[in-house]
Design a protein around this motif. Structure first.
Motif, PDB file in Angstrom:
ATOM      1  N   GLU A  49       0.758  -1.202   0.010  1.00 37.59           N
ATOM      2  CA  GLU A  49       0.123   0.047  -0.225  1.00 37.59           C
ATOM      3  C   GLU A  49       0.934   1.272  -0.078  1.00 37.59           C
ATOM      4  N   ARG A  50       2.078   1.126  -0.677  1.00 39.50           N
ATOM      5  CA  ARG A  50       2.981   2.341  -0.780  1.00 39.50           C
ATOM      6  C   ARG A  50       3.961   1.812  -1.787  1.00 39.50           C
ATOM      7  N   ARG A  51       4.694   2.853  -2.205  1.00 40.23           N
ATOM      8  CA  ARG A  51       5.750   2.590  -3.076  1.00 40.23           C
ATOM      9  C   ARG A  51       7.001   1.568  -2.412  1.00 40.23           C
ATOM     10  N   PRO A  52       7.298   0.400  -2.971  1.00 38.76           N
ATOM     11  CA  PRO A  52       8.336  -0.436  -2.265  1.00 38.76           C
ATOM     12  C   PRO A  52       9.616   0.055  -2.226  1.00 38.76           C
ATOM     13  N   ARG A  53      10.363  -0.008  -1.081  1.00 37.54           N
ATOM     14  CA  ARG A  53      11.855   0.506  -0.794  1.00 37.54           C
ATOM     15  C   ARG A  53      12.622  -0.595  -1.608  1.00 37.54           C
ATOM     16  N   PRO A  54      13.676  -0.388  -2.037  1.00 38.84           N
ATOM     17  CA  PRO A  54      14.579  -1.332  -2.687  1.00 38.84           C
ATOM     18  C   PRO A  54      14.780  -2.666  -1.895  1.00 38.84           C
ATOM     19  N   GLU A  55      14.937  -2.633  -0.660  1.00 40.71           N
ATOM     20  CA  GLU A  55      14.955  -3.891   0.104  1.00 40.71           C
ATOM     21  C   GLU A  55      14.012  -4.811  -0.056  1.00 40.71           C
ATOM     22  N   GLU A  56      12.817  -3.983  -0.300  1.00 36.11           N
ATOM     23  CA  GLU A  56      11.395  -5.001  -0.274  1.00 36.11           C
ATOM     24  C   GLU A  56      11.014  -5.499  -1.746  1.00 36.11           C
ATOM     25  N   ARG A  57      11.964  -5.340  -2.733  1.00 34.50           N
ATOM     26  CA  ARG A  57      11.832  -5.735  -4.090  1.00 34.50           C
ATOM     27  C   ARG A  57      12.245  -7.201  -4.048  1.00 34.50           C
ATOM     28  N   PRO A  58      11.548  -7.926  -5.300  1.00 38.10           N
ATOM     29  CA  PRO A  58      12.191  -9.184  -5.516  1.00 38.10           C
ATOM     30  C   PRO A  58      13.726  -9.107  -5.883  1.00 38.10           C
ATOM     31  N   ARG A  59      14.172 -10.234  -5.242  1.00 35.84           N
ATOM     32  CA  ARG A  59      15.753 -10.637  -5.604  1.00 35.84           C
ATOM     33  C   ARG A  59      15.669 -11.200  -6.958  1.00 35.84           C
ATOM     34  N   TRP A  60      16.142 -10.400  -7.942  1.00 35.33           N
ATOM     35  CA  TRP A  60      15.722 -10.991  -9.355  1.00 35.33           C
ATOM     36  C   TRP A  60      16.525 -12.203  -9.668  1.00 35.33           C
TER      37      TRP A  60
END
Length: 186
Positions: free
Chosen positions: A27-38
């Motif tokens: 419910e907000r813009r994801p922070r880098p550490e919350e994004r998938p590890r591609w």
């Protein structure tokens, strides 16, 4: 091309996954550490079907190319596909659709990372005996994909199957009883 030489094409709908993570889950813009590890997504695809993977990461780059992100994708083995077009065009969807159509004539398997039902007709064409899969958050994946299960389409949850995140996401999902841990709720 023998089955031993087959490749899995992993198509990432970066816009769709990021929007679903941000709007639907956090419910907000994801922070880098919350994004998938591609790199984990690539590794998962390689291990799941035990064959080489060609990762294509589609992203909208209307005015500026996010060079640090593009370089990071390249360093882990993805081929970034930065796109631009008119503001009224769903440029990432158009490119993924064209890519799925082009794969029809190749002896390759396909994993699509997206929740978007717009790809249903193109993915249905690929359910012709080859391995096909959709990586998504199961609760946000288009329900239309269920009709392709009988034709071989496999589903993989981005968090639980792929294990693409460093932390547990605040999701509400249907829990298979064998995975239920009451301590998560106490």
């Amino acid at each position: 091309m023998s089955d031993e030489d087959r490749t899995t094409y992993l198509l990432i709908d970066g816009e769709n996954l990021d929007a679903t993570l941000g709007v639907g889950i956090l419910e907000r813009r994801p922070r880098p550490e919350e994004r998938p590890r591609w790199e984990r997504v690539l590794s998962f695809a390689r291990a799941e079907w035990d064959q080489p993977v060609k990762g294509l990461f589609f992203l909208a780059a209307r005015h500026d190319l996010p060079m640090s992100f593009v370089q990071a994708l390249m360093s882990i083995g993805f081929r970034p596909v930065p796109l631009t077009g008119r503001p009224d065009e769903k440029i990432v969807d158009i490119a993924i659709s064209r890519t799925l159509q082009a794969l029809k004539d190749r002896p390759a398997d396909v994993m699509l990372a997206s929740h978007d039902g717009d790809f249903l007709p193109d993915l249905a064409e690929l359910c012709d005996g080859r391995r096909t899969g959709v990586i998504a958050f199961q609760e946000f994946r288009s329900s239309g994909y269920r009709e392709l299960v009988d034709r071989g389409l496999e589903f993989f949850d981005l968090e639980y199957d792929v294990e693409a995140f460093d932390t547990r996401l605040p999701r509400i999902r249907i829990i298979p009883i064998e995975e239920f841990d009451p301590l998560e709720f106490l």
